[in-house]
Design a protein around this motif. Sequence first.
Motif, mmCIF file in Angstrom:
data_model
loop_
_atom_site.group_PDB
_atom_site.id
_atom_site.type_symbol
_atom_site.label_atom_id
_atom_site.label_comp_id
_atom_site.label_asym_id
_atom_site.label_seq_id
_atom_site.Cartn_x
_atom_site.Cartn_y
_atom_site.Cartn_z
ATOM 1 N N ARG A 54 -31.046 -6.050 -14.383
ATOM 2 C CA ARG A 54 -31.764 -6.444 -15.599
ATOM 3 C C ARG A 54 -31.259 -7.784 -16.135
ATOM 4 O O ARG A 54 -32.046 -8.651 -16.543
ATOM 5 N N LEU A 55 -29.946 -7.952 -16.162
ATOM 6 C CA LEU A 55 -29.365 -9.179 -16.694
ATOM 7 C C LEU A 55 -29.778 -10.383 -15.856
ATOM 8 O O LEU A 55 -30.082 -11.454 -16.396
ATOM 9 N N VAL A 78 -19.527 -4.159 -29.052
ATOM 10 C CA VAL A 78 -19.614 -5.367 -29.882
ATOM 11 C C VAL A 78 -19.696 -6.599 -28.998
ATOM 12 O O VAL A 78 -20.532 -7.490 -29.199
ATOM 13 N N LEU A 79 -18.814 -6.675 -27.993
ATOM 14 C CA LEU A 79 -18.841 -7.810 -27.065
ATOM 15 C C LEU A 79 -20.165 -7.891 -26.329
ATOM 16 O O LEU A 79 -20.750 -8.974 -26.193
ATOM 17 N N VAL A 80 -20.644 -6.761 -25.863
ATOM 18 C CA VAL A 80 -21.901 -6.755 -25.117
ATOM 19 C C VAL A 80 -23.040 -7.267 -25.993
ATOM 20 O O VAL A 80 -23.847 -8.097 -25.568
ATOM 21 N N ARG A 81 -23.130 -6.788 -27.225
ATOM 22 C CA ARG A 81 -24.204 -7.237 -28.129
ATOM 23 C C ARG A 81 -24.096 -8.736 -28.396
ATOM 24 O O ARG A 81 -25.109 -9.442 -28.442
ATOM 25 N N GLU A 82 -22.889 -9.235 -28.607
ATOM 26 C CA GLU A 82 -22.726 -10.664 -28.878
ATOM 27 C C GLU A 82 -23.170 -11.507 -27.682
ATOM 28 O O GLU A 82 -23.822 -12.536 -27.845
ATOM 29 N N LEU A 83 -22.830 -11.063 -26.493
ATOM 30 C CA LEU A 83 -23.245 -11.796 -25.294
ATOM 31 C C LEU A 83 -24.761 -11.762 -25.116
ATOM 32 O O LEU A 83 -25.385 -12.773 -24.758
ATOM 33 N N LEU A 84 -25.363 -10.604 -25.343
ATOM 34 C CA LEU A 84 -26.826 -10.506 -25.224
ATOM 35 C C LEU A 84 -27.513 -11.376 -26.259
ATOM 36 O O LEU A 84 -28.487 -12.092 -25.948
ATOM 37 N N ASP A 85 -27.033 -11.352 -27.497
ATOM 38 C CA ASP A 85 -27.643 -12.164 -28.559
ATOM 39 C C ASP A 85 -27.494 -13.650 -28.256
ATOM 40 O O ASP A 85 -28.424 -14.444 -28.486
ATOM 41 N N ALA A 86 -26.324 -14.050 -27.759
ATOM 42 C CA ALA A 86 -26.102 -15.461 -27.448
ATOM 43 C C ALA A 86 -27.040 -15.922 -26.338
ATOM 44 O O ALA A 86 -27.598 -17.023 -26.397
ATOM 45 N N HIS A 87 -27.232 -15.078 -25.323
ATOM 46 C CA HIS A 87 -28.133 -15.464 -24.235
ATOM 47 C C HIS A 87 -29.577 -15.540 -24.725
ATOM 48 O O HIS A 87 -30.330 -16.450 -24.330
ATOM 49 N N LEU A 88 -29.975 -14.603 -25.579
ATOM 50 C CA LEU A 88 -31.332 -14.635 -26.113
ATOM 51 C C LEU A 88 -31.566 -15.909 -26.914
ATOM 52 O O LEU A 88 -32.633 -16.536 -26.814
ATOM 53 N N ARG A 89 -30.563 -16.343 -27.702
ATOM 54 C CA ARG A 89 -30.706 -17.602 -28.447
ATOM 55 C C ARG A 89 -30.859 -18.788 -27.497
ATOM 56 O O ARG A 89 -31.661 -19.698 -27.758
ATOM 57 N N ARG A 90 -30.113 -18.782 -26.397
ATOM 58 C CA ARG A 90 -30.254 -19.867 -25.415
ATOM 59 C C ARG A 90 -31.652 -19.879 -24.813
ATOM 60 O O ARG A 90 -32.249 -20.938 -24.617
ATOM 61 N N LEU A 91 -32.161 -18.673 -24.496
ATOM 62 C CA LEU A 91 -33.512 -18.604 -23.942
ATOM 63 C C LEU A 91 -34.547 -19.126 -24.931
ATOM 64 O O LEU A 91 -35.487 -19.842 -24.543
#
Length: 353
Positions: A54-55, A78-91
């Motif tokens: 998926r990633l 918490v780490l997982v959510r932060e990484l997902l949110d950061a990638h979504l912002r980049r997208l």
Amino acid sequence: MRSIGETARDSGLGVSALRFYDRAGVLVPARVDPVSGYRWYAPGQLEEARLLARLRRAGMPLADVRLVLAGWSGADTVLVRELLDAHLRRLERGLSDARGEFSALRALLDRRENAMTSFRSGTARVSVAASELAAALDAVRFAAGTDPELPMLCGVLFDIEGESLRTVATDRYRMAVAEAGITGHGGSRVQVIVPTPLVDAMRALSDGRGTVRLRVDGERVALEAEDGQAAGRRVDHDFPDYRRLLPRPAERRAVVEVAPFLEDLRNGPVRRGEAAELSVLRVDDGGAVVLCADDADAPDRVAVNRAFLRDALTAGARDRLVLELGAPTAPLAIRRPEDEGTFSILMPVRMDD
């Protein structure tokens, strides 16, 4: 324990991708056979493999994927959510930038279209042997697109120039080109995209001897034969410049006997791709094309869609065809030995993630 094949099948990752992620230290199998090197995965690793798939489909960089998997296995939500949110912002930033670039490109296209004389504005009256036209349509029809979002590919291009009619079809993943001789055209080059239903009607009319007459008038295109006529509207779009897509001379050329090679395709090794079954080809030291096993690691192998390869070989309509293989990232070309003007190309499929 789950085998690498079972893990690939149930996770959506290919076997070659699992090998890549093992080498990269992202998803290391629970056990590797010390003799055969075969990889085995623990039952709990299937969830990680599905998460990894998926990633990667979401375009997350490998470095971030490694951190997400580490946080996932350690229950660090918490780490997982932060990484997902950061990638979504980049997208989202990337999508905004892409929209700006595409807007500028559309403006450039508008100016370019206004400055260029389109081949679509011409008219033509030509005669062609019915058997030649039928053969040209048979050679390319399999490659015509079906995606309604790309209407310019949902047909066959008729490219009329000099004493030649070229038929061209592509769906982006494969392209086929054929030629037929014509008479009666004394004007400039004319191109018309004939929609596939009309192509099929023209092919039915050309199933005989004698000469048929092709007529292009603005938005209308027609084929006239002794026993009928097939006519309709052209596709009101421009076809890609297929001449820029023509294959370069390949490093390796090999003649294949079509019937036994098709039998090998039916019964030989198959690699499971993400969207389709793949056949992996290489030229051996004796100059013969061979099908590689799923775990083969030859550096000069080329993977293509298995069904597309079967269609191209059948459309070649010869007992023997020439296969041209270049680098693993270069298209595979399929030619008739005695007719360089009729050929098809298949885009390679990447085997490693």
